[in-house]
Design a protein around this motif. Structure first.
Motif, PDB file in Angstrom:
ATOM      1  N   VAL A  13       0.847  -1.185   0.000  1.00  0.00           N
ATOM      2  CA  VAL A  13       0.000   0.000   0.000  1.00  0.00           C
ATOM      3  C   VAL A  13       0.885   1.238   0.000  1.00  0.00           C
ATOM      4  N   GLY A  14       0.482   2.247  -0.757  1.00  0.00           N
ATOM      5  CA  GLY A  14       1.231   3.498  -0.801  1.00  0.00           C
ATOM      6  C   GLY A  14       2.098   3.585  -2.038  1.00  0.00           C
ATOM      7  N   GLY A  15       2.819   4.715  -2.145  1.00  0.00           N
ATOM      8  CA  GLY A  15       3.696   4.911  -3.289  1.00  0.00           C
ATOM      9  C   GLY A  15       2.931   4.812  -4.595  1.00  0.00           C
ATOM     10  N   GLN A  16       3.486   4.047  -5.530  1.00  0.00           N
ATOM     11  CA  GLN A  16       2.869   3.865  -6.836  1.00  0.00           C
ATOM     12  C   GLN A  16       2.052   2.583  -6.940  1.00  0.00           C
ATOM     13  N   HIS A  17       1.819   1.925  -5.829  1.00  0.00           N
ATOM     14  CA  HIS A  17       1.046   0.690  -5.851  1.00  0.00           C
ATOM     15  C   HIS A  17      -0.432   0.992  -6.085  1.00  0.00           C
ATOM     16  N   PRO A  18      -1.158   0.068  -6.706  1.00  0.00           N
ATOM     17  CA  PRO A  18      -2.597   0.274  -6.911  1.00  0.00           C
ATOM     18  C   PRO A  18      -3.329   0.438  -5.589  1.00  0.00           C
ATOM     19  N   CYS A  19      -4.443   1.134  -5.646  1.00  0.00           N
ATOM     20  CA  CYS A  19      -5.273   1.311  -4.458  1.00  0.00           C
ATOM     21  C   CYS A  19      -5.690  -0.055  -3.903  1.00  0.00           C
ATOM     22  N   PHE A  20      -5.555  -0.209  -2.604  1.00  0.00           N
ATOM     23  CA  PHE A  20      -5.930  -1.437  -1.915  1.00  0.00           C
ATOM     24  C   PHE A  20      -7.404  -1.327  -1.534  1.00  0.00           C
ATOM     25  N   ILE A  21      -8.241  -2.160  -2.122  1.00  0.00           N
ATOM     26  CA  ILE A  21      -9.682  -2.056  -1.922  1.00  0.00           C
ATOM     27  C   ILE A  21     -10.141  -3.093  -0.902  1.00  0.00           C
ATOM     28  N   ILE A  22     -10.820  -2.611   0.141  1.00  0.00           N
ATOM     29  CA  ILE A  22     -11.321  -3.476   1.200  1.00  0.00           C
ATOM     30  C   ILE A  22     -12.846  -3.557   1.095  1.00  0.00           C
ATOM     31  N   ALA A  23     -13.361  -4.780   0.977  1.00  0.00           N
ATOM     32  CA  ALA A  23     -14.805  -5.002   1.009  1.00  0.00           C
ATOM     33  C   ALA A  23     -15.171  -5.417   2.429  1.00  0.00           C
ATOM     34  N   GLU A  24     -15.814  -4.520   3.171  1.00  0.00           N
ATOM     35  CA  GLU A  24     -16.106  -4.782   4.575  1.00  0.00           C
ATOM     36  C   GLU A  24     -17.499  -5.389   4.739  1.00  0.00           C
ATOM     37  N   ILE A  25     -17.548  -6.535   5.385  1.00  0.00           N
ATOM     38  CA  ILE A  25     -18.817  -7.180   5.687  1.00  0.00           C
ATOM     39  C   ILE A  25     -19.510  -6.494   6.867  1.00  0.00           C
ATOM     40  N   ILE A 166     -18.232   8.837  -5.698  1.00  0.00           N
ATOM     41  CA  ILE A 166     -17.420   9.543  -4.705  1.00  0.00           C
ATOM     42  C   ILE A 166     -16.184   8.729  -4.338  1.00  0.00           C
ATOM     43  N   SER A 167     -16.344   7.422  -4.227  1.00  0.00           N
ATOM     44  CA  SER A 167     -15.194   6.569  -3.910  1.00  0.00           C
ATOM     45  C   SER A 167     -14.156   6.608  -5.025  1.00  0.00           C
ATOM     46  N   VAL A 168     -14.620   6.618  -6.262  1.00  0.00           N
ATOM     47  CA  VAL A 168     -13.694   6.708  -7.394  1.00  0.00           C
ATOM     48  C   VAL A 168     -12.970   8.055  -7.357  1.00  0.00           C
ATOM     49  N   ALA A 169     -13.690   9.113  -7.007  1.00  0.00           N
ATOM     50  CA  ALA A 169     -13.070  10.433  -6.890  1.00  0.00           C
ATOM     51  C   ALA A 169     -11.998  10.445  -5.799  1.00  0.00           C
ATOM     52  N   ALA A 170     -12.235   9.713  -4.715  1.00  0.00           N
ATOM     53  CA  ALA A 170     -11.244   9.635  -3.644  1.00  0.00           C
ATOM     54  C   ALA A 170      -9.936   9.034  -4.157  1.00  0.00           C
ATOM     55  N   VAL A 171     -10.053   8.031  -5.001  1.00  0.00           N
ATOM     56  CA  VAL A 171      -8.855   7.415  -5.587  1.00  0.00           C
ATOM     57  C   VAL A 171      -8.149   8.407  -6.499  1.00  0.00           C
ATOM     58  N   ALA A 172      -8.927   9.181  -7.253  1.00  0.00           N
ATOM     59  CA  ALA A 172      -8.326  10.196  -8.121  1.00  0.00           C
ATOM     60  C   ALA A 172      -7.565  11.240  -7.311  1.00  0.00           C
ATOM     61  N   LEU A 173      -8.015  11.487  -6.070  1.00  0.00           N
ATOM     62  CA  LEU A 173      -7.329  12.436  -5.191  1.00  0.00           C
ATOM     63  C   LEU A 173      -6.116  11.820  -4.499  1.00  0.00           C
ATOM     64  N   GLY A 174      -5.909  10.525  -4.687  1.00  0.00           N
ATOM     65  CA  GLY A 174      -4.710   9.903  -4.134  1.00  0.00           C
ATOM     66  C   GLY A 174      -4.943   8.893  -3.035  1.00  0.00           C
ATOM     67  N   ALA A 175      -6.195   8.510  -2.781  1.00  0.00           N
ATOM     68  CA  ALA A 175      -6.450   7.499  -1.749  1.00  0.00           C
ATOM     69  C   ALA A 175      -5.774   6.188  -2.122  1.00  0.00           C
ATOM     70  N   LYS A 176      -4.999   5.644  -1.197  1.00  0.00           N
ATOM     71  CA  LYS A 176      -4.260   4.403  -1.443  1.00  0.00           C
ATOM     72  C   LYS A 176      -4.927   3.184  -0.822  1.00  0.00           C
ATOM     73  N   VAL A 177      -5.915   3.426   0.021  1.00  0.00           N
ATOM     74  CA  VAL A 177      -6.762   2.367   0.566  1.00  0.00           C
ATOM     75  C   VAL A 177      -8.200   2.839   0.406  1.00  0.00           C
ATOM     76  N   LEU A 178      -9.057   1.967  -0.071  1.00  0.00           N
ATOM     77  CA  LEU A 178     -10.467   2.310  -0.236  1.00  0.00           C
ATOM     78  C   LEU A 178     -11.307   1.223   0.420  1.00  0.00           C
ATOM     79  N   GLU A 179     -12.119   1.634   1.390  1.00  0.00           N
ATOM     80  CA  GLU A 179     -12.966   0.679   2.105  1.00  0.00           C
ATOM     81  C   GLU A 179     -14.430   1.007   1.842  1.00  0.00           C
ATOM     82  N   ARG A 180     -15.186  -0.010   1.418  1.00  0.00           N
ATOM     83  CA  ARG A 180     -16.635   0.117   1.276  1.00  0.00           C
ATOM     84  C   ARG A 180     -17.320  -1.091   1.883  1.00  0.00           C
ATOM     85  N   HIS A 181     -18.446  -0.875   2.528  1.00  0.00           N
ATOM     86  CA  HIS A 181     -19.256  -1.970   3.053  1.00  0.00           C
ATOM     87  C   HIS A 181     -19.946  -2.679   1.888  1.00  0.00           C
ATOM     88  N   ILE A 182     -20.142  -3.973   2.033  1.00  0.00           N
ATOM     89  CA  ILE A 182     -20.826  -4.749   1.006  1.00  0.00           C
ATOM     90  C   ILE A 182     -22.033  -5.466   1.602  1.00  0.00           C
TER      91      ILE A 182
END
Length: 302
Positions: A13-25, A166-182
Motif C-alpha cells: 500500500v502506498g507509493g505507486q502501488h494500486p489502491c488497496f480495496i477493502i470489502a467490509e462485511i 465519490i469513492s472513485v473520486a477519492a482514488v483520483a485524489l490519491g487514496a491508497k486504501v479504499l474501504e466500502r461496506h458490502i
C-alpha cells in the motif's frame, strides 16, 4: 512519496502501488454464518477481500486476533480516540488501518504521535460516520490535508455513501486504501445495508478504480505517440500571411498560424521569428521553414 507498507502478504500500500480495496462485511451478515461465507466468496470472486483485516474493539479482542495471526488490524472510527487501545494495538507490530470518522484533526494528530513511534506501518482513512452518507458531508478534501500533514503514511478513504462515484473520486485524489461496506441485498434490515454495495456495484467499483488509476498516468506533459496521427492532421505551423520578398525583415503582421504542409515552425515559435530576415521570397500561405530564415532560432519540431 508516502511510506509503502505491506498490509497483507504480497499486497503493498502506498507509493505507486494500486489502491488497496477493502470489502467490509461489518454486521451485514445478519448473524448468519452462511450469509457471512457467501459474502466472503462474493468479495473474493471480485478479488476484493485479500484477508481478514478485522475491526477489533477492546483489548481482549486484540489479543485474540493477534493469536489468530490476522494480517492487519482495522481500527474503527469509534475506537480511534481510545488511546490506550491504540497503544496496545500498535505494540502488536501488525499493520494498522485507522479510520477517522467522528474525530477532529487535532485528535488525528495525537493519534499519529501515539502510533508512529510504536508502529510505523499504518495508514489513515478519511471517513464520515453517517449511514448513508450525504455528498455534502463527505469532505474529500480532507484526503489532501492528511497527505500534507502526514506525508510519510498512506492515506485512504472509508465511504458510506450510496453509489461509487465519490469513492472513485477519492482514488483520483490519491487514496491508497479504499474501504466500502458490502451486502447481498440493500433491502435487508439494518442501517448499513442502504450504504453498502451489492455484488454488481462492487465489481463496477473495482473496474472504475482501475480505469481511473490507468488514466492518472504520468505528471509529465508531452506529445505522446498516440497523438501523432492527430498532430499530423491538425498540428499547425507558422505560415506567410502575405507574400514576403527575399531579404525582408519579418514582422508579426506578415505571419499567421495555419495547418501547413509541409510542417514548419510551430506556433509557439512565432515570436522568435520577428526581426529575422527571409533568405528567399516566401509566397502567401507557404510554410515558414527553418532554411528560409537567416539566423533561425529553435529547430523545427518533428
Amino acid at each position: 512519496m508516502p511510506l509503502e507498507l505491506e498490509l497483507c502478504p504480497g499486497r503493498w500500500v502506498g507509493g505507486q502501488h494500486p489502491c488497496f480495496i477493502i470489502a467490509e462485511i461489518g454486521q451485514n451478515h445478519q448473524g448468519d454464518l452462511d450469509v457471512a461465507k457467501r459474502m466472503i466468496r462474493m468479495a473474493k470472486v471480485r478479488r476484493q477481500l485479500p484477508g481478514p483485516g478485522i475491526r477489533a474493539p477492546g483489548g481482549m479482542a486484540v489479543e485474540f486476533l493477534h493469536e489468530l495471526n490476522v494480517p492487519f488490524f482495522k481500527v474503527g472510527s469509534g475506537d480511534t480516540n481510545n488511546f490506550p487501545y491504540l497503544e496496545k494495538t500498535a505494540k502488536k507490530g501488525r499493520p494498522m488501518v485507522i479510520s477517522s470518522g467522528m474525530q477532529s484533526m487535532d485528535t488525528m494528530k495525537q493519534v499519529y504521535q501515539i502510533v508512529k513511534p510504536l508502529n510505523p506501518n499504518f495508514c489513515f482513512l478519511q471517513c464520515t460516520s453517517a449511514y448513508p452518507l450525504q455528498p455534502e458531508d463527505v469532505n474529500l478534501r480532507v484526503i489532501s490535508e492528511y497527505q500534507k500533514l502526514f506525508p510519510d503514511i498512506p492515506i485512504g478513504y472509508s465511504g458510506h455513501e450510496t453509489g461509487i462515484a465519490i469513492s472513485v473520486a477519492a482514488v483520483a485524489l490519491g487514496a491508497k486504501v479504499l474501504e466500502r461496506h458490502i451486502t447481498l441485498d440493500k433491502t435487508w434490515k439494518g442501517s448499513d445495508h442502504s450504504a453498502s454495495l451489492e455484488p454488481g456495484e462492487l465489481a463496477e467499483l473495482v473496474r472504475s478504480v482501475r480505469l481511473v488509476e490507468r488514466a492518472l498516468g504520468s505528471p509529465t506533459k508531452q506529445l505522446l505517440p498516440c497523438e501523432m496521427a492527430c498532430n499530423e492532421k491538425l498540428g499547425k505551423s507558422v505560415v506567410a500571411k502575405v507574400k514576403i520578398p527575399e531579404g525582408t525583415i519579418l514582422t508579426m503582421d506578415m505571419l499567421t498560424v495555419k495547418v501547413g504542409e509541409p510542417k514548419g515552425y510551430p506556433p509557439e515559435d512565432i515570436f522568435n521569428l520577428v526581426g529575422k530576415k527571409v533568405l528567399v521570397t516566401v509566397e502567401e500561405d507557404d510554410t515558414i521553414m527553418e532554411e528560409l530564415v537567416d539566423n533561425h532560432g529553435k529547430k523545427i519540431k518533428s
